[in-house]
Design a protein around this motif. Structure first.
Motif, mmCIF file in Angstrom:
data_model
loop_
_atom_site.group_PDB
_atom_site.id
_atom_site.type_symbol
_atom_site.label_atom_id
_atom_site.label_comp_id
_atom_site.label_asym_id
_atom_site.label_seq_id
_atom_site.Cartn_x
_atom_site.Cartn_y
_atom_site.Cartn_z
ATOM 1 N N ASN A 150 0.249 32.280 -31.398
ATOM 2 C CA ASN A 150 -0.186 33.623 -31.037
ATOM 3 C C ASN A 150 -1.685 33.705 -31.315
ATOM 4 O O ASN A 150 -2.114 33.829 -32.460
ATOM 5 N N LEU A 151 -2.508 33.612 -30.273
ATOM 6 C CA LEU A 151 -3.951 33.498 -30.468
ATOM 7 C C LEU A 151 -4.553 34.731 -31.132
ATOM 8 O O LEU A 151 -5.514 34.616 -31.896
ATOM 9 N N GLU A 152 -4.004 35.906 -30.870
ATOM 10 C CA GLU A 152 -4.575 37.109 -31.465
ATOM 11 C C GLU A 152 -4.321 37.153 -32.971
ATOM 12 O O GLU A 152 -5.246 37.384 -33.761
ATOM 13 N N GLN A 191 -6.490 34.290 -34.740
ATOM 14 C CA GLN A 191 -7.924 34.473 -34.983
ATOM 15 C C GLN A 191 -8.178 35.492 -36.085
ATOM 16 O O GLN A 191 -9.224 35.464 -36.721
ATOM 17 N N PHE A 210 -12.861 33.234 -28.271
ATOM 18 C CA PHE A 210 -11.836 33.972 -27.526
ATOM 19 C C PHE A 210 -12.283 35.374 -27.129
ATOM 20 O O PHE A 210 -11.765 35.952 -26.178
ATOM 21 N N PRO A 215 -10.392 40.762 -29.608
ATOM 22 C CA PRO A 215 -9.158 41.152 -28.918
ATOM 23 C C PRO A 215 -9.043 42.654 -28.672
ATOM 24 O O PRO A 215 -8.246 43.083 -27.845
ATOM 25 N N ARG A 242 -9.876 40.993 -23.884
ATOM 26 C CA ARG A 242 -8.570 40.380 -24.064
ATOM 27 C C ARG A 242 -8.261 39.265 -23.061
ATOM 28 O O ARG A 242 -7.190 38.658 -23.126
ATOM 29 N N TYR A 273 -7.078 35.819 -24.441
ATOM 30 C CA TYR A 273 -5.811 35.927 -25.169
ATOM 31 C C TYR A 273 -4.651 36.043 -24.181
ATOM 32 O O TYR A 273 -3.627 35.368 -24.324
ATOM 33 N N SER A 307 -2.585 32.493 -24.607
ATOM 34 C CA SER A 307 -1.730 32.573 -25.791
ATOM 35 C C SER A 307 -0.292 32.225 -25.416
ATOM 36 O O SER A 307 0.358 32.961 -24.660
#
Length: 665
Positions: A547-549, A552, A565, A568, A572, A575, A579
């Motif tokens: 889950n990239l959000e 980070q 990225f 967020p 977005r 992401y 993601s």
């Protein structure tokens, strides 16, 4: 050093037991070559550093340095030829805070402690032509000097307090950072240490002394206001008063080293990737008198991520040597005074360069994907040479297969390449199953011998192993960075698939029995693959991003990844595009997850989220969890379990064999 008995043991057992050369030090007169080696301790449950002496002529067998013990590390030489090292061996003094100290060792094997910093010394350096040393040690907030720091440490220990108040960042890879922060101290024999300044939390150990010991250079960490910018300070070694500072917005400096005449400081300068720009790495010369900064590699497009420079020991000679990735190798390069750069080695990956006093010969550690690290000797000027191999501790024995390459062209016209390990017996009439192994980084390359995710245990079990270098890999020019920027799960994933397709045109590989595995960024590619295709029979994700959000916001490098990225809350696009967790409903391939509980780079919650999504989708899965490991796997028996578990998982899902749970799990 633990003696290795091969017998009928598995290859991964032999690999884990193999001594690991880690660093070289050459005496000022060029007569002694000291090698640090990680070897199993007596119980076989951890690696401990040892010091060995290697014959520079290559005629005598290596020997343990007389008086050295397990736990001695980081060898270096003082100007008078005294061997220096770090060790946590006991000094006999009571009520002393534990931690490594700086020691010296005479030819007769008598060790003498030079200095002990409360809480331990983490790094040191010696002046080339003076009786001066600099070291890195930590000070607690509120401690003005080492004596106050020691008293605060004792108070915390007696009160049973381990709490940390973070005010800048909340952790670092390999464990928590606080509460103490690194400082650089300059030492003279029988002279109290001078605190040259705070190094901050990044680049601890990045320091240098001028050859005459009059100047010390160190780095100061980025601040919360400028997390992508650090500072180099050149200070008076006797007083700690700064003489010059160097800083460039959006850049960080690493690995300082003074030239032989002390007039310039050579550093790596790195511009990290941002939302709109690619990585840029070069070597620069800093002039403390004029404040001028000079790019030493302005036209060098190999994008080799140059390592620490080694300067000519001859005063007035600006020649230097460095290493850097290039097409799946890490050659040694020489930069001449006129700026000409020459590649000195034809193949292999080199590290820990040392140069003889006359500048004519280099010593280094060399490895390849079919040879573990060995000490070698090189001509310091000859192009594209093969080195002379010196006798090095440890012998892994024959490898269970052969090494070749796979090359293809991406759909955008860029040439791609990968290493391919073929097991013994692979042939058209008996094609081998294929494991695709993706590297971390993403700025990195399959160029040198790995101890973690080594391909040969898989070859010993009959698997071919493809080791691709996709977009964002180092050693392929700046274009390789440009084509992957902003596409964590895009172009690099496509390159991996295209190299896999190219490999599977070989008659000795079985396209119906394939798997993919990766660690760190490679684990992210495994996770991305899980939501993009069902072509593989099994996947393994070790410390991968899911889950990239949430990643980070929780990683120790949160500011860095937010630059790549985007924020967020306001930006977005990346992401949403890259993601994997957003496509969790597409999970179908059996998947083994591996993660360490002390991982600050990729928090283990990433793998827990993935594991929960796999269970929700009713996908066959396992989660191999190491509570005490960080971003990698370091304990010998944990490493054995990693190979045993992954091999068992692949055998079950790729080959259709019965699942066998490792005995210690």
């Amino acid at each position: 050093m633990t003696t290795m008995v091969t017998g009928s043991r598995s290859f991964h057992d032999r690999l884990v037991a193999q001594p690991r050369p880690t660093g070289l030090a050459l005496a000022p007169d060029g007569t002694r070559l000291i090698l640090s080696v990680q070897a199993l301790d007596e119980e076989g449950t951890r690696y401990a550093s040892e010091l060995w002496e290697v014959d520079p002529a290559g005629e005598r067998d290596p020997r343990r340095v007389p008086g050295s013990r397990q736990g001695d590390s980081a060898p270096a030489f003082a100007a008078d030829g005294t061997l220096l090292f770090l060790s946590d061996r006991e000094s006999g003094e009571s009520d002393e805070e534990p931690g490594p100290s700086l020691w010296s060792l005479t030819d007769g094997g008598e060790a003498e402690r030079i200095t002990h910093q409360p809480g331990g010394t983490t790094a040191f350096t010696a002046a080339a032509r003076a009786d001066a040393l600099a070291c890195t040690a930590a000070l607690l907030p509120g401690a003005a000097d080492l004596r106050t720091h020691a008293a605060l440490l004792r108070r915390r220990r007696r009160a049973g307090v381990s709490a940390v108040l973070y005010e800048v960042t909340s952790g670092g890879e390999g464990g928590e950072l606080g509460p103490a922060e690194p400082h650089t101290f300059v030492l003279g024999r029988d002279v109290p240490p001078v605190d040259a300044g705070g190094q901050g939390l990044e680049g601890a150990g990045d320091m240098a002394l001028s050859p005459d010991g009059s100047l010390v250079a160190y780095t100061r960490a980025p601040t919360a206001a400028a997390p992508d910018t650090n500072t180099v300070v050149i200070a008076d070694a006797a007083t700690g008063v700064p003489r010059a500072t160097f800083s460039r917005s959006g850049h960080q400096y690493y690995s300082p080293v003074f030239t032989a005449d002390g007039t310039r400081l050579i550093c790596e300068r790195q511009q990290e990737e941002t939302y709109d720009s690619e990585w840029q790495v070069t070597l620069v010369a800093l002039d403390p008198a004029s404040g001028e900064e000079t790019d030493l590699l302005p036209d060098f497009d190999n994008w080799p991520w140059p390592g620490r420079a080694v300067c000519s020991p001859v005063p007035g000679d600006p020649t230097l040597w460095f290493t850097g990735d290039e097409q799946g190798h890490r050659p040694v390069f020489r930069r001449d005074p006129d700026g000409t750069v020459t590649r000195l080695t034809a193949s292999g990956a080199y590290a820990s360069l040392c140069v003889t006093p006359d500048g004519s010969t280099l010593y280094a550690l060399r490895s390849t994907f079919d040879s573990s690290p060995q000490v070698v000797r090189l001509d310091a000027a000859k192009a594209d040479q093969e080195p002379a191999l010196l006798r090095t501790p440890g012998d892994l024995g024959p490898l269970p297969g052969t090494l070749t390459e796979v090359r293809t062209t991406a759909d955008d016209g860029f040439p791609l390449r990968a290493w391919l390990v073929l097991p013994e017996g692979a042939a058209a009439e008996r094609p081998a199953p294929l494991l695709v192994a993706t590297h971390g980084g993403p700025q990195g390359s399959w160029s040198d011998w790995p101890w973690l995710w080594n391909p040969w245990p898989f070859a010993a079990r009959g698997y071919a192993v493809l080791l691709p270098d996709p977009a964002l890999s180092s050693g392929y020019g700046q274009r390789m960075q440009e084509r992957g920027r902003g596409q964590y799960g895009g172009r690099p994933y496509q390159d991996v698939i295209e190299l896999t397709d190219a490999a599977l045109t070989r008659a000795d590989l079985d396209p119906t029995r394939t798997a993919l595995a990766g660690w760190s960024y490679g684990g992210y590619l495994a996770n991305r693959t899980a939501t993009r295709t069902d072509r593989f029979r099994a996947l393994v994700s070790h410390a991968g991003l899911w889950n990239l959000e949430s990643f980070q916001g929780a990683t120790d490098m949160h500011a860095y990844f937010r630059k790549i990225f985007g924020d967020p809350r306001t930006r977005r696009e990346r992401y949403d595009a890259d993601s994997p967790h957003l496509d969790a409903a597409r999970l179908t391939t059996p998947m083994l997850i591996v993660h360490g509980g002390q991982d600050s780079r990729v928090p283990e919650s990433q793998s827990r989220e993935l594991h929960h999504d796999l269970l929700r989708q009713q996908v066959p899965t396992g989660f191999l969890y190491f509570p005490d490991e960080t971003h990698g796997v370091e304990a010998p028996n944990h490493l054995r379990l990693l190979y045993e578990t992954v091999l068992g998982f692949l055998d079950h899902h790729v080959l259709g064999e019965e699942w066998r749970r490792p005995e210690l799990l």
